[in-house]
Design a protein around this motif. Sequence first.
Motif, PDB file in Angstrom:
ATOM      1  N   GLN A 279      56.272  58.815 -18.346  1.00 36.18           N
ATOM      2  CA  GLN A 279      55.596  59.661 -19.317  1.00 36.18           C
ATOM      3  C   GLN A 279      54.119  59.316 -19.460  1.00 36.18           C
ATOM      4  N   GLN A 280      53.756  58.061 -19.207  1.00 30.50           N
ATOM      5  CA  GLN A 280      52.340  57.718 -19.251  1.00 30.50           C
ATOM      6  C   GLN A 280      51.570  58.457 -18.160  1.00 30.50           C
TER       7      GLN A 280
ATOM      8  N   SER B 264      62.737  62.088 -20.308  1.00 21.91           N
ATOM      9  CA  SER B 264      61.864  61.025 -20.825  1.00 21.91           C
ATOM     10  C   SER B 264      61.003  61.480 -21.989  1.00 21.91           C
TER      11      SER B 264
ATOM     12  N   TYR C 221      59.333  59.088 -25.108  1.00 21.08           N
ATOM     13  CA  TYR C 221      57.882  58.971 -25.292  1.00 21.08           C
ATOM     14  C   TYR C 221      57.482  59.412 -26.695  1.00 21.08           C
TER      15      TYR C 221
ATOM     16  N   PHE D 222      54.238  49.069 -25.562  1.00 18.29           N
ATOM     17  CA  PHE D 222      53.671  50.415 -25.549  1.00 18.29           C
ATOM     18  C   PHE D 222      53.331  50.871 -26.969  1.00 18.29           C
ATOM     19  N   THR D 223      54.244  50.626 -27.904  1.00 12.86           N
ATOM     20  CA  THR D 223      54.019  51.026 -29.288  1.00 12.86           C
ATOM     21  C   THR D 223      52.802  50.317 -29.871  1.00 12.86           C
TER      22      THR D 223
ATOM     23  N   LEU E  38      59.082  55.349 -20.037  1.00  7.58           N
ATOM     24  CA  LEU E  38      57.748  55.259 -20.611  1.00  7.58           C
ATOM     25  C   LEU E  38      56.676  55.257 -19.523  1.00  7.58           C
TER      26      LEU E  38
ATOM     27  N   GLU F  41      51.308  61.972 -19.317  1.00  7.54           N
ATOM     28  CA  GLU F  41      50.284  62.039 -20.370  1.00  7.54           C
ATOM     29  C   GLU F  41      48.893  62.111 -19.772  1.00  7.54           C
TER      30      GLU F  41
ATOM     31  N   ARG G  83      49.573  51.889 -28.390  1.00 10.57           N
ATOM     32  CA  ARG G  83      49.221  53.182 -28.969  1.00 10.57           C
ATOM     33  C   ARG G  83      48.811  53.042 -30.427  1.00 10.57           C
TER      34      ARG G  83
END
Length: 441
Positions: free
Chosen positions: A194-195, A388, A392, A281-282, A191, A198, A285
């Motif tokens: 991937q951040q 990953s 994500y 993280f969830t 994560l 992103e 978001r």
Amino acid sequence: MTNLFTVLDALGLLLLCFYTVQMTLAALVPKPRRTATPDPDLRFTFLIPALNEARVIEATVRNLRRVSPQGRVVVIDDASEDATAALVAALAGADPQVWLLRRRLPMARQGKGQALNWASEEVLRRLRAEGCDLRREVLVVIDADGRIGPELLAEARQALGDPAVMGAQARVRIRQSVGGWQWRTLVGRMLEQQQDVEFFITRHLQVLRSHWHTAALCGNGQLMRASYLAEQFARGVSPWPDVLLEDFGSGLEIRLAAPGYRLAFLESAVNQQGLPNLRRFTRQRARWTQGTLQCLPYLGRLWRTPVPLLARLDFSYFLLSPWFNVLIVLTLLTQPLRWATETHGLLLAPAIGLTVSLLNAALQLNWLVRYQLENRLSAGRLLFTALSFPVYGFALFLSLPLAFKNHFTGRRTWDKTARHAEPDAAPPPAPLEVTAASSGD
């Protein structure tokens, strides 16, 4: 039933076309040239909203004082229960350029936007008392774990050398956790990785938006001209609206305040910690998505205000994006029902279906290759980054129903992002090599 599935599929295909065009333009369009002359007289005041940030606040204040010796650092303590206020008070006692502003319950802990509105009014009062020219005073929002370099302020001087630019947003990079990983930390590290990917993609979207001056404000690394803030307060308008996505809303307020006001994007980065935890993280978001849902009323104002067409379309696409995502998810979730009822939606030729699948894969590969070219990942790290993507995507999928549930049940809690302690002189964001080390996060 077939008609419903057909409508869902047609809308999903249309949204995929929009997404493809947007991503293609973001990948290909060069950044616009800046022609404004840098303003050497700009002075920066850093605003740091802080709630229980004892683990990171000292390092952040020291970083900002090193980078901007003439600037001010204002820490907004939002009724912390840890040593945040005491640590900042000690720094302020030794350095008059460090200010501590304390909010008290029950007014405190009402969200980042309210803290920023309250603190910026106090900062403006002090600046006026010092006889400062508010047109050359810039307030910079930095998260409690944010780190910047002097190149950011140099770039800001040029961007804000254009008197029409009222706000700007720095690029955001993610610092990877230091040390090796264990299997139990694998998802968290994915994560984190991937951040950063992103925000790498977001950087390209911001460059695209710069062509019509709608760079989205993202909170950390957000710059706003003090004269604009004073104008808004004089009109009775809060620069940061009372929504969970107050940073994006603040950018909308700038563009709607006057037709000539502009937003700029800065290539120089502010780097911050990632969220190496699926649950946290969830929830983060979900908060972002819920904040977008709360901003939907801006849509009417946007189309009633003389804003350039491309800017309107760009903002509108973002404001409607949660609903677009619901349509796409419904298209996927109705597949078992279609199979059970032997009904179909939009029937595509096999060649078209294959093209759509390959196009989606090509978009992901495009960003992976571009990320690799910028960061020079090792073969192992590149494979790790590619693997990953599904993790994500799954986390984002989980956040969508949570956001709608919170929105329609009236839950408006501003979830605090937890930080972890790290060295004072944190290195610039760089990919972390994947090893089989035994130590955890």
